[in-house]
Design an enzyme around this catalytic site. Structure first.
Site, PDB file in Angstrom:
ATOM      1  N   HIS A  11      -5.882  21.705 -16.561  1.00 18.20           N
ATOM      2  CA  HIS A  11      -4.803  22.493 -15.946  1.00 18.20           C
ATOM      3  C   HIS A  11      -3.452  21.961 -16.408  1.00 18.20           C
ATOM      4  CE1 HIS A  11      -2.500  24.640 -12.822  1.00 18.20           C
ATOM      5  NE2 HIS A  11      -1.811  23.512 -12.735  1.00 18.20           N
ATOM      6  N   GLU A  12      -3.301  20.634 -16.417  1.00 16.97           N
ATOM      7  CA  GLU A  12      -2.031  20.042 -16.863  1.00 16.97           C
ATOM      8  C   GLU A  12      -1.814  20.280 -18.354  1.00 16.97           C
ATOM      9  OE1 GLU A  12      -0.012  19.297 -14.673  1.00 16.97           O
ATOM     10  OE2 GLU A  12      -1.464  19.263 -13.040  1.00 16.97           O
ATOM     11  N   HIS A  35      -0.157  23.529 -18.920  1.00 19.35           N
ATOM     12  CA  HIS A  35       1.312  23.517 -18.882  1.00 19.35           C
ATOM     13  C   HIS A  35       1.896  23.097 -20.228  1.00 19.35           C
ATOM     14  CE1 HIS A  35       1.678  24.487 -14.715  1.00 19.35           C
ATOM     15  NE2 HIS A  35       1.069  23.399 -14.297  1.00 19.35           N
ATOM     16  N   HIS A  89       4.409  25.215 -22.597  1.00 19.81           N
ATOM     17  CA  HIS A  89       5.643  24.642 -23.138  1.00 19.81           C
ATOM     18  C   HIS A  89       5.741  24.868 -24.637  1.00 19.81           C
ATOM     19  CE1 HIS A  89       8.332  20.846 -23.744  1.00 19.81           C
ATOM     20  NE2 HIS A  89       9.049  21.930 -23.655  1.00 19.81           N
TER      21      HIS A  89
END
Length: 226
Positions: free
Chosen positions: A95-96, A99, A103
């Site tokens: 999940h991270e 991100h 980005h």
């Protein structure tokens, strides 16, 4: 009756969702993923597959303190998820990574959220001070300033929702596509990701409810002045 419902909304609801998140996370933290990779290894694998060799994966203290730092380009994972080989550990880690993918691809909602950070911080720090003083002094103008400041913080939370849901969607696709989890493990991963997303939904609902309460208070104060 309305006061009781409001209390349940802003107090009990978020607590219940936190309990659900911890219960779901703990359950799947005990279930090993078929790949046998740790969260850190899984994160590195997905990052490399997407050409993000410059994004680091680091361990950070705390439980469920996982996050992506866009300034340093670092995926930071809590110890349980960094070293863990469970469905929960890999789900949170990827999940991270989601991100990080956002980005790198200039995902618009993420860019908007980053742009709102300074304004949201100001709103969070000063809104209740202005609102409190406005109520004490019966000043509609100060109350309105507080509401505007709070609205900036609420907007940040609203924009956060699509960012988080999109990161979870990317994570699930990446985990299945790269063989980090089997198809029969997908349901567990989805439950972990959905439980985490619900915490953001709850926080946003509470923030919007609080904002509406003060807006109604402002109109009531305006009526009294008339």
């Amino acid at each position: 009756m309305g006061i009781i419902f409001y209390f349940i909304l802003i107090m009990v609801g978020p607590i219940l969702i936190q309990v659900y998140l911890k219960k779901t996370y703990s359950k799947y933290l005990k279930r090993g993923a078929s790949s046998g990779l740790t969260g850190a290894q899984a994160a590195r694998k997905i990052l490399d597959e997407n050409g993000l060799y410059n994004v680091k994966v680091e361990e950070v203290r705390g439980r469920l303190s996982d996050h992506y730092d866009p300034r340093s380009k670092v995926v930071r994972l809590s110890s349980d998820n960094y070293h863990g080989t469970s469905i929960a550990s890999i789900s949170v880690a990827i999940h991270e990574v989601g991100h990080s993918l956002q980005h790198s691809q200039n995902y618009a909602p993420l860019n908007i959220r980053h742009a709102l950070v300074p304004v949201a911080n100001i709103g969070s720090n000063f809104s209740f001070i202005l609102i409190f003083i406005g109520i004490i002094l019966s000043s509609a103008n100060l109350l309105l300033l507080g509401i505007i400041a709070m609205a900036a913080a609420v907007l940040f939370q609203v924009v956060t929702l699509p960012v988080e849901f999109n990161a979870s969607s990317r994570a699930l696709n990446a985990m299945v596509g790269s063989g980090l989890i089997r198809n029969d493990e997908e349901g567990g991963a989805r439950k972990v990701l959905n439980a985490a997303a619900l915490t953001y939904v709850a926080a946003t609902v509470v923030a919007v409810a609080e904002l509406l309460r003060f807006v109604l208070m402002f109109f009531g104060m305006q009526s009294d002045e008339d």
